[in-house]
Design an enzyme around this catalytic site. Sequence first.
Site, PDB file in Angstrom:
ATOM      1  CE1 TYR A  10      -3.103   3.051   0.689  1.00 48.48           C
ATOM      2  CE2 TYR A  10      -2.635   2.816   3.042  1.00 48.48           C
ATOM      3  CZ  TYR A  10      -3.235   3.497   2.002  1.00 48.48           C
ATOM      4  OH  TYR A  10      -3.964   4.628   2.268  1.00 48.48           O
ATOM      5  N   GLY A  35       1.666  -7.882  -1.026  1.00 49.94           N
ATOM      6  CA  GLY A  35       1.661  -6.854  -2.075  1.00 49.94           C
ATOM      7  C   GLY A  35       0.950  -7.342  -3.331  1.00 49.94           C
ATOM      8  CE1 TYR A 140       4.240  -3.167  11.840  1.00 46.48           C
ATOM      9  CE2 TYR A 140       2.972  -1.662  13.221  1.00 46.48           C
ATOM     10  CZ  TYR A 140       3.685  -1.913  12.064  1.00 46.48           C
ATOM     11  OH  TYR A 140       3.835  -0.922  11.136  1.00 46.48           O
ATOM     12  CG  ASN A 169      -4.168   5.882  12.643  1.00 44.69           C
ATOM     13  OD1 ASN A 169      -3.406   6.183  13.556  1.00 44.69           O
ATOM     14  ND2 ASN A 169      -4.999   4.873  12.721  1.00 44.69           N
ATOM     15  CG  LEU A 189     -12.214   3.869  11.368  1.00 41.15           C
ATOM     16  CD1 LEU A 189     -13.244   2.950  12.018  1.00 41.15           C
ATOM     17  CD2 LEU A 189     -11.965   5.090  12.242  1.00 41.15           C
ATOM     18  NE  ARG A 220      -5.442   4.809  16.993  1.00 39.44           N
ATOM     19  CZ  ARG A 220      -5.809   4.711  18.274  1.00 39.44           C
ATOM     20  NH1 ARG A 220      -6.091   5.798  18.984  1.00 39.44           N
ATOM     21  NH2 ARG A 220      -5.878   3.538  18.853  1.00 39.44           N
ATOM     22  N   GLY A 283      -5.416  -3.655  23.034  1.00 46.19           N
ATOM     23  CA  GLY A 283      -4.178  -2.962  22.648  1.00 46.19           C
ATOM     24  C   GLY A 283      -4.372  -1.603  22.010  1.00 46.19           C
TER      25      GLY A 283
HETATM   26  N1  UDP Z   1     -11.736   0.945  14.744  1.00 44.00           N
HETATM   27  C1  UDP Z   1     -13.098   0.766  14.967  1.00 44.00           C
HETATM   28  N2  UDP Z   1     -13.777  -0.124  14.174  1.00 44.00           N
HETATM   29  C2  UDP Z   1     -13.188  -0.832  13.191  1.00 44.00           C
HETATM   30  C3  UDP Z   1     -11.801  -0.647  12.955  1.00 44.00           C
HETATM   31  C4  UDP Z   1     -11.107   0.257  13.757  1.00 44.00           C
HETATM   32  O1  UDP Z   1     -13.681   1.388  15.854  1.00 44.00           O
HETATM   33  O2  UDP Z   1     -13.871  -1.636  12.542  1.00 44.00           O
HETATM   34  C5  UDP Z   1     -11.009   1.913  15.558  1.00 44.00           C
HETATM   35  C6  UDP Z   1      -9.796   1.319  16.302  1.00 44.00           C
HETATM   36  O3  UDP Z   1     -10.200   0.816  17.537  1.00 44.00           O
HETATM   37  C7  UDP Z   1      -8.888   2.544  16.408  1.00 44.00           C
HETATM   38  C8  UDP Z   1      -9.227   3.388  15.176  1.00 44.00           C
HETATM   39  O4  UDP Z   1     -10.480   2.889  14.690  1.00 44.00           O
HETATM   40  O5  UDP Z   1      -9.229   3.295  17.550  1.00 44.00           O
HETATM   41  C9  UDP Z   1      -8.202   3.243  14.075  1.00 44.00           C
HETATM   42  O6  UDP Z   1      -7.963   1.857  13.857  1.00 44.00           O
HETATM   43  P1  UDP Z   1      -7.060   1.333  12.689  1.00 44.00           P
HETATM   44  O7  UDP Z   1      -7.030  -0.165  12.777  1.00 44.00           O
HETATM   45  O8  UDP Z   1      -7.505   1.945  11.406  1.00 44.00           O
HETATM   46  O9  UDP Z   1      -5.617   1.921  12.981  1.00 44.00           O
HETATM   47  P2  UDP Z   1      -4.661   1.816  14.282  1.00 44.00           P
HETATM   48  O10 UDP Z   1      -4.871   3.091  15.033  1.00 44.00           O
HETATM   49  O11 UDP Z   1      -5.031   0.591  15.037  1.00 44.00           O
HETATM   50  O12 UDP Z   1      -3.304   1.738  13.677  1.00 44.00           O
END
Ligand code: UDP
Length: 328
Positions: A10, A35, A140, A169, A189, A220, A283
């Site tokens: 990506y 990829g 990670y 993000n 998200l 975020r 987490g």
């Molecule tokens: N999130 C959510 N629903 C989803 C996917 C993500 O509420 O279906 C929330 C997640 O808990 C985080 C934010 O969206 O607070 C961003 O998540 P993402 O996985 O995009 O990125 P991260 O911050 O984990 O790298």
Amino acid sequence: MVLVCGGAGYIGSHAVYQLINKGEDVVVVDNLETGHIEAVHPKAKFYKVDIRNEEELDKVFKENNITEVIHFAANSLVGESMTNPLKYYNNNVHGTEVLLKVMIDNDVKRIVFSSTAATYGEATKMPIVETDKTEPTNAYGETKLAMEKMMKWADIAHNMKYVSLRYFNVAGAHVSGTIGEDHSPETHLIPLILQVPLGKREFISIFGEDYDTEDGTCIRDYIHVVDLANAHIKAIEYLRKEDNSNIFNLGNGNGFSVKEMIVAARKVTGHEIPAKICERRAGDPARLIASAEKAREILKWEPEFTNVEDIIASAWNWHKNNPKGFNK
Ligand code: UDP
């Protein structure tokens, strides 16, 4: 010539597009585990090579006049890293070890590295600056930090100059409409929200509404993938000019809650996008916001997509036109 490891992924594929737009010659190495060959710019020279394969990687260096490396080749799913940490140590940490060895053997001493806000873990104050403590809360982030440290010691021993870019993000897609985000499984998200108007999902799950934030959902800092890609070019220019190692955060410096992102996506798509409150995801820190002042000052980097609706609109343009991603 710039070697992009993970240039079919990506962020890597967007960096390749921007490098080629800038007139750079580009070689891409990717094992195509996550990829997509379709994401590789047609003007880039492509090798299907796993960076852990020292012999094959060395051949790429021998066949091309590589001056810098941008390193994206890694696994990046937080959840998977918690259930299968050794996979992350093998691909991310060992992979970087082999890459650095081959670079040193071939006297290539400049690398731009794809790092993450996950190196910080649960930050106690916002916005996060590069000197804040790094205590990753997942495997990670721990492997990405280990990769950064490996470069630090390779610098001390072998004069390997590195720029590590810690992303917040990442979202959006290239303006050309030819490349965008296509993860399987998708965990992020914005693409998950957009699956609702695409008819692939009935509602978006909100992971927790009881965080210590204004509306109770996680906050975020969203940054457009092309802005991020451009920072890698600035980092290459910095290495060529300054011959110095450094670490930079990349974000917009603004926080948006999960609920705010859903509202913005409703506006962009014109779809009602139903949402349901669910359990917290393990987490997830409540708040992650970057200070990217250092990148602005030293790299002269300036993000162009500062509005989340524009970032979502760019992602929406890609997903709407490519509902199956690269698998047309
Ligand atoms: N999130 C959510 N629903 C989803 C996917 C993500 O509420 O279906 C929330 C997640 O808990 C985080 C934010 O969206 O607070 C961003 O998540 P993402 O996985 O995009 O990125 P991260 O911050 O984990 O790298």
